[in-house]
Design an enzyme around this catalytic site. Structure first.
Site, PDB file in Angstrom:
ATOM      1  N   SER A 193       0.823  -1.221   0.000  1.00 27.17           N
ATOM      2  CA  SER A 193       0.000   0.000   0.000  1.00 27.17           C
ATOM      3  C   SER A 193       0.852   1.263   0.000  1.00 27.17           C
ATOM      4  O   SER A 193       0.314   2.372   0.046  1.00 27.17           O
ATOM      5  CB  SER A 193      -0.931  -0.004   1.225  1.00 27.17           C
ATOM      6  OG  SER A 193      -0.194  -0.196   2.413  1.00 27.17           O
ATOM      7  N   THR A 235     -39.552  28.114 -11.016  1.00 27.30           N
ATOM      8  CA  THR A 235     -39.923  26.745 -10.648  1.00 27.30           C
ATOM      9  C   THR A 235     -40.078  26.027 -11.980  1.00 27.30           C
ATOM     10  O   THR A 235     -40.532  26.649 -12.954  1.00 27.30           O
ATOM     11  CB  THR A 235     -41.243  26.674  -9.844  1.00 27.30           C
ATOM     12  OG1 THR A 235     -42.294  27.184 -10.654  1.00 27.30           O
ATOM     13  CG2 THR A 235     -41.178  27.459  -8.539  1.00 27.30           C
ATOM     14  N   HIS A 236     -39.693  24.787 -12.049  1.00 28.77           N
ATOM     15  CA  HIS A 236     -39.707  24.013 -13.310  1.00 28.77           C
ATOM     16  C   HIS A 236     -38.896  24.715 -14.403  1.00 28.77           C
ATOM     17  O   HIS A 236     -39.191  24.562 -15.586  1.00 28.77           O
ATOM     18  CB  HIS A 236     -41.138  23.799 -13.813  1.00 28.77           C
ATOM     19  CG  HIS A 236     -42.101  23.363 -12.754  1.00 28.77           C
ATOM     20  ND1 HIS A 236     -42.279  22.038 -12.407  1.00 28.77           N
ATOM     21  CD2 HIS A 236     -42.910  24.082 -11.929  1.00 28.77           C
ATOM     22  CE1 HIS A 236     -43.183  21.960 -11.441  1.00 28.77           C
ATOM     23  NE2 HIS A 236     -43.566  23.192 -11.110  1.00 28.77           N
ATOM     24  N   SER A 252     -12.596  27.454 -27.575  1.00 25.45           N
ATOM     25  CA  SER A 252     -12.777  26.298 -28.453  1.00 25.45           C
ATOM     26  C   SER A 252     -11.629  26.284 -29.461  1.00 25.45           C
ATOM     27  O   SER A 252     -11.163  27.339 -29.887  1.00 25.45           O
ATOM     28  CB  SER A 252     -14.116  26.419 -29.175  1.00 25.45           C
ATOM     29  OG  SER A 252     -14.100  25.667 -30.364  1.00 25.45           O
ATOM     30  N   LYS A 288     -16.200  31.225 -29.107  1.00 23.46           N
ATOM     31  CA  LYS A 288     -16.638  30.518 -27.905  1.00 23.46           C
ATOM     32  C   LYS A 288     -15.867  30.914 -26.652  1.00 23.46           C
ATOM     33  O   LYS A 288     -14.662  31.101 -26.663  1.00 23.46           O
ATOM     34  CB  LYS A 288     -16.500  28.992 -28.089  1.00 23.46           C
ATOM     35  CG  LYS A 288     -17.511  28.371 -29.005  1.00 23.46           C
ATOM     36  CD  LYS A 288     -18.946  28.563 -28.552  1.00 23.46           C
ATOM     37  CE  LYS A 288     -19.538  27.437 -27.778  1.00 23.46           C
ATOM     38  NZ  LYS A 288     -19.323  26.106 -28.146  1.00 23.46           N
ATOM     39  N   ASN A 293     -16.268  29.144 -22.992  1.00 23.67           N
ATOM     40  CA  ASN A 293     -17.044  28.054 -22.389  1.00 23.67           C
ATOM     41  C   ASN A 293     -16.910  27.992 -20.860  1.00 23.67           C
ATOM     42  O   ASN A 293     -15.849  28.288 -20.316  1.00 23.67           O
ATOM     43  CB  ASN A 293     -16.597  26.710 -22.974  1.00 23.67           C
ATOM     44  CG  ASN A 293     -16.901  26.614 -24.448  1.00 23.67           C
ATOM     45  OD1 ASN A 293     -17.890  27.200 -24.923  1.00 23.67           O
ATOM     46  ND2 ASN A 293     -16.058  25.918 -25.181  1.00 23.67           N
ATOM     47  N   GLU A 342     -18.698  23.048 -15.582  1.00 22.45           N
ATOM     48  CA  GLU A 342     -19.048  21.734 -16.134  1.00 22.45           C
ATOM     49  C   GLU A 342     -18.214  20.628 -15.485  1.00 22.45           C
ATOM     50  O   GLU A 342     -18.719  19.539 -15.186  1.00 22.45           O
ATOM     51  CB  GLU A 342     -18.841  21.725 -17.653  1.00 22.45           C
ATOM     52  CG  GLU A 342     -19.896  22.559 -18.371  1.00 22.45           C
ATOM     53  CD  GLU A 342     -19.578  22.772 -19.848  1.00 22.45           C
ATOM     54  OE1 GLU A 342     -18.667  22.118 -20.390  1.00 22.45           O
ATOM     55  OE2 GLU A 342     -20.252  23.618 -20.460  1.00 22.45           O
ATOM     56  N   TYR A 359     -10.206  -6.479  12.125  1.00 21.55           N
ATOM     57  CA  TYR A 359      -9.544  -5.959  10.924  1.00 21.55           C
ATOM     58  C   TYR A 359      -9.494  -7.010   9.819  1.00 21.55           C
ATOM     59  O   TYR A 359      -9.263  -8.195  10.064  1.00 21.55           O
ATOM     60  CB  TYR A 359      -8.109  -5.505  11.253  1.00 21.55           C
ATOM     61  CG  TYR A 359      -7.372  -5.048  10.010  1.00 21.55           C
ATOM     62  CD1 TYR A 359      -7.529  -3.749   9.533  1.00 21.55           C
ATOM     63  CD2 TYR A 359      -6.557  -5.925   9.289  1.00 21.55           C
ATOM     64  CE1 TYR A 359      -6.891  -3.339   8.375  1.00 21.55           C
ATOM     65  CE2 TYR A 359      -5.916  -5.516   8.128  1.00 21.55           C
ATOM     66  CZ  TYR A 359      -6.090  -4.215   7.670  1.00 21.55           C
ATOM     67  OH  TYR A 359      -5.463  -3.807   6.516  1.00 21.55           O
ATOM     68  N   GLN A 378      -7.963  -1.830   3.559  1.00 20.28           N
ATOM     69  CA  GLN A 378      -6.906  -1.055   2.917  1.00 20.28           C
ATOM     70  C   GLN A 378      -7.477  -0.280   1.717  1.00 20.28           C
ATOM     71  O   GLN A 378      -6.917   0.726   1.301  1.00 20.28           O
ATOM     72  CB  GLN A 378      -5.788  -2.006   2.474  1.00 20.28           C
ATOM     73  CG  GLN A 378      -4.641  -1.332   1.757  1.00 20.28           C
ATOM     74  CD  GLN A 378      -3.453  -2.257   1.613  1.00 20.28           C
ATOM     75  OE1 GLN A 378      -2.771  -2.561   2.593  1.00 20.28           O
ATOM     76  NE2 GLN A 378      -3.191  -2.741   0.418  1.00 20.28           N
ATOM     77  N   LYS A 423      -8.392   3.792   1.361  1.00 19.29           N
ATOM     78  CA  LYS A 423      -7.527   4.965   1.201  1.00 19.29           C
ATOM     79  C   LYS A 423      -7.616   5.686  -0.129  1.00 19.29           C
ATOM     80  O   LYS A 423      -7.901   6.880  -0.172  1.00 19.29           O
ATOM     81  CB  LYS A 423      -6.081   4.571   1.501  1.00 19.29           C
ATOM     82  CG  LYS A 423      -5.975   4.223   2.950  1.00 19.29           C
ATOM     83  CD  LYS A 423      -4.679   3.777   3.443  1.00 19.29           C
ATOM     84  CE  LYS A 423      -4.908   3.193   4.813  1.00 19.29           C
ATOM     85  NZ  LYS A 423      -5.822   2.010   4.812  1.00 19.29           N
TER      86      LYS A 423
HETATM   87  N1  ARG Z   1      -1.854  -1.244   4.776  1.00 22.87           N
HETATM   88  C1  ARG Z   1      -2.784  -1.727   5.735  1.00 22.87           C
HETATM   89  C2  ARG Z   1      -4.103  -0.978   5.617  1.00 22.87           C
HETATM   90  O1  ARG Z   1      -4.130   0.033   5.000  1.00 22.87           O
HETATM   91  C3  ARG Z   1      -2.208  -1.537   7.096  1.00 22.87           C
HETATM   92  C4  ARG Z   1      -2.677  -2.514   8.106  1.00 22.87           C
HETATM   93  C5  ARG Z   1      -2.068  -3.832   7.850  1.00 22.87           C
HETATM   94  N2  ARG Z   1      -2.460  -4.802   8.799  1.00 22.87           N
HETATM   95  C6  ARG Z   1      -2.387  -6.112   8.567  1.00 22.87           C
HETATM   96  N3  ARG Z   1      -2.776  -6.872   9.512  1.00 22.87           N
HETATM   97  N4  ARG Z   1      -1.946  -6.564   7.452  1.00 22.87           N
HETATM   98  O2  ARG Z   1      -5.114  -1.393   6.096  1.00 22.87           O
END
Ligand code: ARG
Length: 459
Positions: free
Chosen positions: A23, A155-156, A277, A283, A285, A290, A317, A322, A325
Protein backbone atom coordinates in the site's frame (compact mmCIF):
# COMPACT_ATOMS: atom_id res chain seq x y z
CA UNK A 1 10.70 -6.62 -1.04
CA UNK A 2 10.90 -5.15 2.43
CA UNK A 3 8.38 -6.30 4.95
CA UNK A 4 8.06 -6.42 8.73
CA UNK A 5 7.09 -10.09 8.92
CA UNK A 6 8.66 -13.22 7.45
CA UNK A 7 9.78 -15.19 10.48
CA UNK A 8 7.16 -17.89 10.05
CA UNK A 9 7.49 -18.09 6.26
CA UNK A 10 9.66 -20.60 4.43
CA UNK A 11 9.22 -19.13 0.97
CA UNK A 12 9.61 -15.65 -0.51
CA UNK A 13 6.37 -13.85 -1.37
CA UNK A 14 5.61 -13.99 -5.07
CA UNK A 15 6.40 -10.58 -6.58
CA UNK A 16 2.89 -10.15 -7.99
CA UNK A 17 1.40 -11.01 -4.59
CA UNK A 18 3.73 -8.53 -2.96
CA UNK A 19 2.74 -5.78 -5.36
CA UNK A 20 -0.94 -6.59 -5.00
CA UNK A 21 -0.71 -6.43 -1.22
CA UNK A 22 1.52 -3.36 -0.86
CA UNK A 23 0.00 0.00 0.00
CA UNK A 24 3.02 2.29 0.09
CA UNK A 25 2.23 3.89 -3.27
CA UNK A 26 -0.74 5.59 -1.63
CA UNK A 27 -0.31 5.39 2.18
CA UNK A 28 2.99 7.30 1.88
CA UNK A 29 0.69 10.31 1.84
CA UNK A 30 0.33 10.13 5.62
CA UNK A 31 3.99 9.73 6.59
CA UNK A 32 3.73 12.76 8.85
CA UNK A 33 0.72 11.38 10.75
CA UNK A 34 2.45 8.00 11.03
CA UNK A 35 5.57 9.56 12.55
CA UNK A 36 3.64 11.85 14.90
CA UNK A 37 1.56 8.89 16.09
CA UNK A 38 4.75 6.93 16.73
CA UNK A 39 6.25 9.78 18.73
CA UNK A 40 3.16 9.91 20.97
CA UNK A 41 3.26 6.12 21.35
CA UNK A 42 6.91 6.21 22.41
CA UNK A 43 6.30 9.01 24.91
CA UNK A 44 3.54 6.94 26.46
CA UNK A 45 5.68 3.76 26.52
CA UNK A 46 8.39 5.65 28.39
CA UNK A 47 5.97 7.25 30.85
CA UNK A 48 4.72 3.74 31.63
CA UNK A 49 8.26 2.42 32.19
CA UNK A 50 8.14 0.19 29.11
CA UNK A 51 10.95 2.14 27.44
CA UNK A 52 13.81 3.96 29.16
CA UNK A 53 14.30 7.73 28.90
CA UNK A 54 17.36 7.08 26.79
CA UNK A 55 15.48 4.84 24.37
CA UNK A 56 12.69 7.38 24.13
CA UNK A 57 15.14 10.17 23.35
CA UNK A 58 16.91 8.15 20.67
CA UNK A 59 13.71 6.95 19.02
CA UNK A 60 12.11 10.38 18.97
CA UNK A 61 15.27 12.01 17.60
CA UNK A 62 15.38 9.31 14.90
CA UNK A 63 11.71 9.77 13.99
CA UNK A 64 12.09 13.54 13.87
CA UNK A 65 15.08 13.27 11.58
CA UNK A 66 13.13 10.97 9.25
CA UNK A 67 10.29 13.49 9.21
CA UNK A 68 12.49 16.44 8.39
CA UNK A 69 14.46 14.48 5.77
CA UNK A 70 11.28 13.45 3.99
CA UNK A 71 9.93 17.00 4.20
CA UNK A 72 13.13 18.50 2.81
CA UNK A 73 13.32 15.95 0.02
CA UNK A 74 16.56 14.44 1.34
CA UNK A 75 14.86 11.11 1.97
CA UNK A 76 12.56 9.67 -0.66
CA UNK A 77 9.83 7.29 0.42
CA UNK A 78 10.93 4.19 -1.42
CA UNK A 79 8.22 1.96 -2.79
CA UNK A 80 10.29 -1.12 -2.05
CA UNK A 81 8.67 -1.13 1.41
CA UNK A 82 5.28 -2.74 1.89
CA UNK A 83 3.67 0.27 3.52
CA UNK A 84 4.48 3.57 5.20
CA UNK A 85 4.70 1.90 8.63
CA UNK A 86 7.41 -0.51 7.41
CA UNK A 87 9.28 2.32 5.70
CA UNK A 88 9.42 4.43 8.86
CA UNK A 89 10.37 1.53 11.14
CA UNK A 90 13.08 0.19 8.80
CA UNK A 91 14.53 3.66 8.42
CA UNK A 92 14.52 4.20 12.14
CA UNK A 93 16.41 0.97 12.74
CA UNK A 94 18.94 1.97 10.05
CA UNK A 95 19.46 5.28 11.80
CA UNK A 96 19.52 4.38 15.49
CA UNK A 97 20.01 0.61 15.61
CA UNK A 98 18.53 -1.61 18.32
CA UNK A 99 16.43 1.02 20.12
CA UNK A 100 14.47 1.40 16.88
CA UNK A 101 13.37 -2.23 17.14
CA UNK A 102 11.37 -1.32 20.24
CA UNK A 103 9.15 1.21 18.49
CA UNK A 104 6.42 -1.29 17.69
CA UNK A 105 6.09 -2.54 21.30
CA UNK A 106 2.43 -2.75 22.32
CA UNK A 107 1.17 -1.80 18.88
CA UNK A 108 -0.11 -3.46 15.71
CA UNK A 109 -0.32 -2.02 12.23
CA UNK A 110 -4.07 -2.41 12.66
CA UNK A 111 -4.37 0.23 15.37
CA UNK A 112 -1.53 2.18 13.79
CA UNK A 113 -3.25 2.51 10.41
CA UNK A 114 -6.56 3.27 12.14
CA UNK A 115 -4.79 6.12 13.94
CA UNK A 116 -2.99 7.42 10.84
CA UNK A 117 -6.19 7.50 8.83
CA UNK A 118 -8.02 9.30 11.61
CA UNK A 119 -5.26 11.88 12.03
CA UNK A 120 -5.15 12.44 8.28
CA UNK A 121 -8.93 12.71 7.97
CA UNK A 122 -9.16 15.08 10.92
CA UNK A 123 -6.71 17.47 9.24
CA UNK A 124 -8.57 17.24 5.96
CA UNK A 125 -11.91 17.95 7.64
CA UNK A 126 -10.43 21.17 9.01
CA UNK A 127 -9.10 22.09 5.56
CA UNK A 128 -12.50 21.35 4.02
CA UNK A 129 -14.23 23.47 6.66
CA UNK A 130 -11.90 26.33 5.74
CA UNK A 131 -12.85 26.02 2.08
CA UNK A 132 -16.58 25.83 2.80
CA UNK A 133 -16.20 28.90 4.99
CA UNK A 134 -14.50 30.80 2.15
CA UNK A 135 -17.43 29.91 -0.07
CA UNK A 136 -19.82 31.18 2.61
CA UNK A 137 -17.92 34.47 2.90
CA UNK A 138 -18.06 34.92 -0.87
CA UNK A 139 -21.79 34.24 -0.95
CA UNK A 140 -22.31 36.71 1.87
CA UNK A 141 -20.42 39.40 -0.06
CA UNK A 142 -22.67 38.91 -3.08
CA UNK A 143 -25.73 38.93 -0.86
CA UNK A 144 -24.75 42.20 0.81
CA UNK A 145 -24.27 43.87 -2.56
CA UNK A 146 -27.49 42.60 -4.11
CA UNK A 147 -30.40 42.86 -1.68
CA UNK A 148 -32.16 45.08 -4.24
CA UNK A 149 -31.08 43.32 -7.42
CA UNK A 150 -34.26 41.90 -8.88
CA UNK A 151 -34.25 38.71 -10.91
CA UNK A 152 -36.81 36.07 -11.76
CA UNK A 153 -37.18 33.14 -9.41
CA UNK A 154 -37.92 29.90 -11.19
CA UNK A 155 -39.92 26.74 -10.65
CA UNK A 156 -39.71 24.01 -13.31
CA UNK A 157 -37.13 26.35 -14.91
CA UNK A 158 -40.10 28.59 -15.79
CA UNK A 159 -40.20 32.16 -14.53
CA UNK A 160 -42.30 32.16 -11.38
CA UNK A 161 -42.05 35.21 -9.11
CA UNK A 162 -39.53 38.00 -8.71
CA UNK A 163 -36.81 37.51 -6.12
CA UNK A 164 -33.45 39.16 -5.55
CA UNK A 165 -29.96 37.94 -6.31
CA UNK A 166 -29.24 38.09 -2.56
CA UNK A 167 -32.16 35.76 -1.93
CA UNK A 168 -30.98 33.30 -4.58
CA UNK A 169 -27.44 33.29 -3.16
CA UNK A 170 -28.93 32.91 0.31
CA UNK A 171 -30.35 29.53 -0.70
CA UNK A 172 -26.79 28.35 -1.41
CA UNK A 173 -25.60 29.92 1.84
CA UNK A 174 -28.08 27.67 3.66
CA UNK A 175 -26.85 24.59 1.79
CA UNK A 176 -23.17 25.21 2.46
CA UNK A 177 -23.94 26.16 6.06
CA UNK A 178 -25.44 22.71 6.54
CA UNK A 179 -22.37 21.20 4.86
CA UNK A 180 -20.16 23.06 7.31
CA UNK A 181 -22.08 21.77 10.30
CA UNK A 182 -22.05 18.23 8.90
CA UNK A 183 -18.24 18.39 8.82
CA UNK A 184 -18.23 19.69 12.39
CA UNK A 185 -20.41 16.78 13.49
CA UNK A 186 -18.20 14.17 11.84
CA UNK A 187 -15.11 15.62 13.49
CA UNK A 188 -16.76 15.54 16.90
CA UNK A 189 -17.94 11.96 16.54
CA UNK A 190 -14.69 10.54 15.15
CA UNK A 191 -12.32 12.26 17.56
CA UNK A 192 -11.36 9.25 19.67
CA UNK A 193 -7.96 7.58 19.62
CA UNK A 194 -7.68 3.94 18.45
CA UNK A 195 -4.00 3.55 19.39
CA UNK A 196 -3.55 0.85 22.02
CA UNK A 197 -6.24 -1.38 20.54
CA UNK A 198 -3.45 -3.58 19.21
CA UNK A 199 -4.34 -6.09 16.52
CA UNK A 200 -7.88 -6.42 17.91
CA UNK A 201 -7.77 -7.31 21.61
CA UNK A 202 -5.68 -4.62 23.27
CA UNK A 203 -2.25 -5.56 24.62
CA UNK A 204 -0.75 -7.04 27.77
CA UNK A 205 1.46 -3.97 28.33
CA UNK A 206 0.26 -1.40 30.86
CA UNK A 207 -0.43 1.26 28.20
CA UNK A 208 -1.90 4.59 29.22
CA UNK A 209 -4.34 5.11 26.38
CA UNK A 210 -5.73 8.28 27.89
CA UNK A 211 -2.28 9.84 27.75
CA UNK A 212 -1.70 8.92 24.08
CA UNK A 213 -5.14 10.23 23.20
CA UNK A 214 -4.40 13.49 24.96
CA UNK A 215 -1.00 13.89 23.30
CA UNK A 216 -2.62 13.53 19.89
CA UNK A 217 -5.48 15.94 20.60
CA UNK A 218 -8.26 13.36 20.83
CA UNK A 219 -11.18 13.65 23.24
CA UNK A 220 -10.22 10.27 24.69
CA UNK A 221 -9.44 6.67 23.72
CA UNK A 222 -11.85 4.45 21.80
CA UNK A 223 -13.66 2.08 24.17
CA UNK A 224 -13.72 -1.18 22.26
CA UNK A 225 -10.51 -2.52 20.76
CA UNK A 226 -12.25 -4.60 18.08
CA UNK A 227 -14.30 -1.66 16.86
CA UNK A 228 -11.23 0.58 17.07
CA UNK A 229 -9.39 -1.36 14.35
CA UNK A 230 -12.38 -2.01 12.14
CA UNK A 231 -14.38 1.22 12.33
CA UNK A 232 -14.50 3.14 9.08
CA UNK A 233 -17.86 4.83 9.78
CA UNK A 234 -16.27 8.25 9.93
CA UNK A 235 -14.99 7.80 6.37
CA UNK A 236 -18.43 6.76 5.20
CA UNK A 237 -19.88 9.82 6.92
CA UNK A 238 -17.27 12.03 5.34
CA UNK A 239 -17.88 10.56 1.88
CA UNK A 240 -21.57 11.20 2.37
CA UNK A 241 -20.92 14.81 3.45
CA UNK A 242 -18.61 15.31 0.46
CA UNK A 243 -21.18 13.79 -1.89
CA UNK A 244 -23.68 16.32 -0.54
CA UNK A 245 -21.23 19.21 -0.97
CA UNK A 246 -20.64 18.07 -4.55
CA UNK A 247 -24.38 17.81 -5.17
CA UNK A 248 -24.74 21.42 -4.01
CA UNK A 249 -21.81 22.53 -6.15
CA UNK A 250 -23.25 20.65 -9.09
CA UNK A 251 -26.64 22.36 -8.82
CA UNK A 252 -24.88 25.70 -8.53
CA UNK A 253 -22.72 24.84 -11.56
CA UNK A 254 -25.80 24.02 -13.56
CA UNK A 255 -27.27 27.43 -12.75
CA UNK A 256 -24.06 29.24 -13.60
CA UNK A 257 -23.94 27.39 -16.93
CA UNK A 258 -27.52 28.38 -17.70
CA UNK A 259 -27.04 31.97 -16.51
CA UNK A 260 -23.86 32.29 -18.55
CA UNK A 261 -25.52 31.03 -21.75
CA UNK A 262 -26.09 33.36 -24.70
CA UNK A 263 -29.82 33.11 -24.11
CA UNK A 264 -29.77 34.20 -20.45
CA UNK A 265 -26.68 36.38 -20.05
CA UNK A 266 -27.42 36.87 -16.34
CA UNK A 267 -23.73 36.44 -15.57
CA UNK A 268 -20.44 36.56 -17.35
CA UNK A 269 -17.77 34.16 -16.15
CA UNK A 270 -14.39 35.87 -15.96
CA UNK A 271 -11.93 35.13 -18.76
CA UNK A 272 -9.59 33.61 -16.18
CA UNK A 273 -12.20 30.98 -15.36
CA UNK A 274 -13.36 30.27 -18.92
CA UNK A 275 -11.93 28.27 -21.78
CA UNK A 276 -12.05 28.58 -25.54
CA UNK A 277 -12.78 26.30 -28.45
CA UNK A 278 -10.09 24.99 -30.80
CA UNK A 279 -12.35 25.54 -33.80
CA UNK A 280 -14.96 28.18 -32.95
CA UNK A 281 -13.23 31.49 -32.28
CA UNK A 282 -16.27 33.11 -30.68
CA UNK A 283 -16.64 30.52 -27.91
CA UNK A 284 -16.05 31.18 -24.21
CA UNK A 285 -17.04 28.05 -22.39
CA UNK A 286 -17.95 27.46 -18.72
CA UNK A 287 -15.66 24.43 -18.45
CA UNK A 288 -14.92 24.88 -14.74
CA UNK A 289 -18.59 24.72 -13.82
CA UNK A 290 -19.05 21.73 -16.13
CA UNK A 291 -16.08 19.91 -14.63
CA UNK A 292 -17.33 20.52 -11.09
CA UNK A 293 -20.72 19.13 -12.16
CA UNK A 294 -18.97 16.17 -13.79
CA UNK A 295 -16.67 15.36 -10.87
CA UNK A 296 -19.71 14.98 -8.63
CA UNK A 297 -20.11 11.48 -10.04
CA UNK A 298 -16.63 10.58 -8.91
CA UNK A 299 -17.31 11.57 -5.31
CA UNK A 300 -20.66 9.74 -5.29
CA UNK A 301 -18.65 6.73 -6.52
CA UNK A 302 -16.35 6.96 -3.50
CA UNK A 303 -19.34 6.81 -1.15
CA UNK A 304 -20.76 3.77 -2.95
CA UNK A 305 -17.34 2.07 -3.01
CA UNK A 306 -16.63 2.39 0.67
CA UNK A 307 -20.15 1.37 1.67
CA UNK A 308 -19.81 -1.72 -0.50
CA UNK A 309 -16.31 -2.54 0.71
CA UNK A 310 -17.39 -2.41 4.35
CA UNK A 311 -20.52 -4.48 3.80
CA UNK A 312 -20.09 -8.03 5.05
CA UNK A 313 -16.62 -7.62 6.61
CA UNK A 314 -16.53 -9.71 9.79
CA UNK A 315 -14.90 -8.29 12.92
CA UNK A 316 -12.23 -7.24 13.37
CA UNK A 317 -9.54 -5.96 10.92
CA UNK A 318 -9.53 -7.43 7.41
CA UNK A 319 -7.33 -6.41 4.52
CA UNK A 320 -10.37 -5.22 2.55
CA UNK A 321 -10.11 -2.08 4.65
CA UNK A 322 -6.91 -1.06 2.92
CA UNK A 323 -9.22 -0.16 0.03
CA UNK A 324 -10.53 2.81 2.01
CA UNK A 325 -7.53 4.97 1.20
CA UNK A 326 -7.28 5.65 -2.50
CA UNK A 327 -10.95 6.45 -2.91
CA UNK A 328 -11.11 8.62 0.20
CA UNK A 329 -7.97 10.52 -0.81
CA UNK A 330 -9.36 11.06 -4.29
CA UNK A 331 -12.76 12.22 -3.02
CA UNK A 332 -11.18 14.66 -0.57
CA UNK A 333 -8.81 16.06 -3.21
CA UNK A 334 -11.66 16.39 -5.68
CA UNK A 335 -14.02 18.15 -3.28
CA UNK A 336 -11.28 20.50 -2.09
CA UNK A 337 -10.32 21.42 -5.64
CA UNK A 338 -13.93 21.97 -6.68
CA UNK A 339 -14.70 24.15 -3.64
CA UNK A 340 -11.65 26.33 -4.20
CA UNK A 341 -12.22 26.74 -7.93
CA UNK A 342 -15.91 27.40 -7.64
CA UNK A 343 -15.35 30.09 -5.01
CA UNK A 344 -12.75 31.71 -7.27
CA UNK A 345 -15.12 31.60 -10.22
CA UNK A 346 -17.90 33.14 -8.14
CA UNK A 347 -15.65 35.91 -6.81
CA UNK A 348 -14.68 36.98 -10.33
CA UNK A 349 -18.05 36.48 -12.01
CA UNK A 350 -19.88 39.56 -13.32
CA UNK A 351 -23.62 39.82 -12.63
CA UNK A 352 -25.61 41.49 -15.42
CA UNK A 353 -28.22 43.03 -13.17
CA UNK A 354 -30.01 44.81 -16.07
CA UNK A 355 -30.56 41.51 -17.85
CA UNK A 356 -31.88 39.96 -14.65
CA UNK A 357 -34.39 42.76 -14.10
CA UNK A 358 -35.42 42.72 -17.73
CA UNK A 359 -36.00 38.99 -17.58
CA UNK A 360 -38.10 39.32 -14.41
CA UNK A 361 -40.22 42.03 -16.11
CA UNK A 362 -40.97 39.91 -19.13
CA UNK A 363 -42.15 36.64 -17.76
CA UNK A 364 -45.36 37.59 -15.94
CA UNK A 365 -43.53 37.05 -12.65
CA UNK A 366 -45.91 39.64 -11.15
CA UNK A 367 -49.06 37.74 -12.13
CA UNK A 368 -49.54 36.41 -8.58
CA UNK A 369 -49.30 39.96 -7.26
CA UNK A 370 -51.92 41.14 -9.78
CA UNK A 371 -54.23 38.43 -8.43
CA UNK A 372 -53.42 39.48 -4.85
CA UNK A 373 -54.38 43.06 -5.82
CA UNK A 374 -57.84 41.84 -6.78
CA UNK A 375 -58.12 39.79 -3.59
CA UNK A 376 -57.31 42.92 -1.61
CA UNK A 377 -60.27 44.51 -3.42
CA UNK A 378 -62.62 41.73 -2.27
CA UNK A 379 -62.45 39.50 -5.34
CA UNK A 380 -62.26 35.82 -4.24
CA UNK A 381 -58.82 34.34 -5.05
CA UNK A 382 -60.13 31.73 -7.51
CA UNK A 383 -61.93 34.44 -9.53
CA UNK A 384 -58.88 36.70 -9.31
CA UNK A 385 -56.74 33.83 -10.66
CA UNK A 386 -59.08 33.51 -13.66
CA UNK A 387 -59.09 37.27 -14.37
CA UNK A 388 -55.31 37.50 -14.30
CA UNK A 389 -55.19 34.44 -16.56
CA UNK A 390 -57.20 36.47 -19.09
CA UNK A 391 -54.83 39.43 -18.69
CA UNK A 392 -51.84 37.18 -19.35
CA UNK A 393 -53.47 35.70 -22.46
CA UNK A 394 -54.22 39.21 -23.72
CA UNK A 395 -50.61 40.29 -23.13
CA UNK A 396 -49.19 37.20 -24.85
CA UNK A 397 -51.31 37.94 -27.92
CA UNK A 398 -50.12 41.55 -27.98
CA UNK A 399 -46.53 40.65 -27.07
CA UNK A 400 -46.49 43.00 -24.04
CA UNK A 401 -46.01 42.77 -20.26
CA UNK A 402 -48.72 43.30 -17.62
CA UNK A 403 -47.11 46.64 -16.78
CA UNK A 404 -47.55 47.80 -20.41
CA UNK A 405 -51.35 47.48 -20.46
CA UNK A 406 -53.36 50.71 -20.30
CA UNK A 407 -55.87 51.19 -17.50
CA UNK A 408 -58.67 50.97 -20.08
CA UNK A 409 -57.37 47.57 -21.18
CA UNK A 410 -57.30 46.46 -17.54
CA UNK A 411 -60.79 47.72 -16.85
CA UNK A 412 -62.14 46.06 -19.99
CA UNK A 413 -61.29 42.76 -18.31
CA UNK A 414 -62.20 43.78 -14.73
CA UNK A 415 -63.55 47.12 -13.52
CA UNK A 416 -61.92 46.53 -10.13
CA UNK A 417 -58.53 47.69 -11.48
CA UNK A 418 -57.57 51.28 -10.70
CA UNK A 419 -54.50 53.45 -11.32
CA UNK A 420 -52.69 51.96 -8.31
CA UNK A 421 -52.42 48.56 -10.08
CA UNK A 422 -49.15 49.72 -11.68
CA UNK A 423 -47.52 50.31 -8.36
CA UNK A 424 -48.96 47.07 -6.95
CA UNK A 425 -47.34 44.96 -9.67
CA UNK A 426 -44.05 46.79 -10.05
CA UNK A 427 -41.11 44.45 -9.56
CA UNK A 428 -39.96 46.47 -6.56
CA UNK A 429 -43.35 46.20 -4.84
CA UNK A 430 -43.54 42.47 -5.56
CA UNK A 431 -40.20 41.92 -3.82
CA UNK A 432 -40.55 44.52 -1.05
CA UNK A 433 -43.90 43.15 0.07
CA UNK A 434 -42.45 39.71 0.67
CA UNK A 435 -41.11 40.41 4.10
CA UNK A 436 -41.82 37.29 6.16
CA UNK A 437 -38.74 35.56 7.58
CA UNK A 438 -36.87 33.79 4.78
CA UNK A 439 -38.54 35.79 1.98
CA UNK A 440 -36.69 38.05 -0.51
CA UNK A 441 -37.87 41.45 0.80
CA UNK A 442 -34.71 43.57 1.24
CA UNK A 443 -35.50 44.46 4.87
CA UNK A 444 -35.91 40.90 6.03
CA UNK A 445 -33.00 39.83 3.82
CA UNK A 446 -30.74 42.30 5.59
CA UNK A 447 -31.78 40.81 8.93
CA UNK A 448 -30.86 37.37 7.64
CA UNK A 449 -27.53 38.71 6.37
CA UNK A 450 -26.80 39.94 9.92
CA UNK A 451 -27.56 36.48 11.28
CA UNK A 452 -25.21 34.93 8.69
CA UNK A 453 -22.47 37.44 9.46
CA UNK A 454 -22.71 36.59 13.11
CA UNK A 455 -22.73 32.86 12.29
CA UNK A 456 -19.51 33.16 10.27
CA UNK A 457 -17.78 35.13 12.99
CA UNK A 458 -18.54 32.41 15.54
CA UNK A 459 -18.34 29.11 13.69
N1 ARG B 1 -1.85 -1.24 4.78
C1 ARG B 1 -2.78 -1.73 5.73
C2 ARG B 1 -4.10 -0.98 5.62
O1 ARG B 1 -4.13 0.03 5.00
C3 ARG B 1 -2.21 -1.54 7.10
C4 ARG B 1 -2.68 -2.51 8.11
C5 ARG B 1 -2.07 -3.83 7.85
N2 ARG B 1 -2.46 -4.80 8.80
C6 ARG B 1 -2.39 -6.11 8.57
N3 ARG B 1 -2.78 -6.87 9.51
N4 ARG B 1 -1.95 -6.56 7.45
O2 ARG B 1 -5.11 -1.39 6.10
Amino acid sequence: MAQLWGGRFTKETDQLVYNFNASISFDKRFYEQDIKGSIAHVMMLCKQGILTEEEKREIIAGLESILSDVQSGKLEISEKYEDIHSFVEANLIDRIGDAGKKLHTGRSRNDQVALDMKLYTRGEIIALQGLVKEMLYELLEIMKAHTETIMPGFTHLQKAQPITLAHHMGAYFEMFKRDYSRLQDIYKRMNTCPLGAGALAGTTYPLDRNYTAELLGFDGPTLNSMDSVSDRDYLIELMSALATIMMHLSRFSEEVIIWNSNEYQFVEIDDGYSTGSSIMPQKKNPDIAELVRGKTGRVYGALMSILTTMKGIPLAYNKDMQEDKELVFDAIDTAKGCLALFTGMLATMKFNTDKMLESARHGFTNATDAADYLVNHNVPFRDAHGIVGQLVLYCIEKGIALDDMTLEEYQAISPVFQEDIYDAISMETCVNKRRTVGAPGPDVMREVIDIYTNYLENC
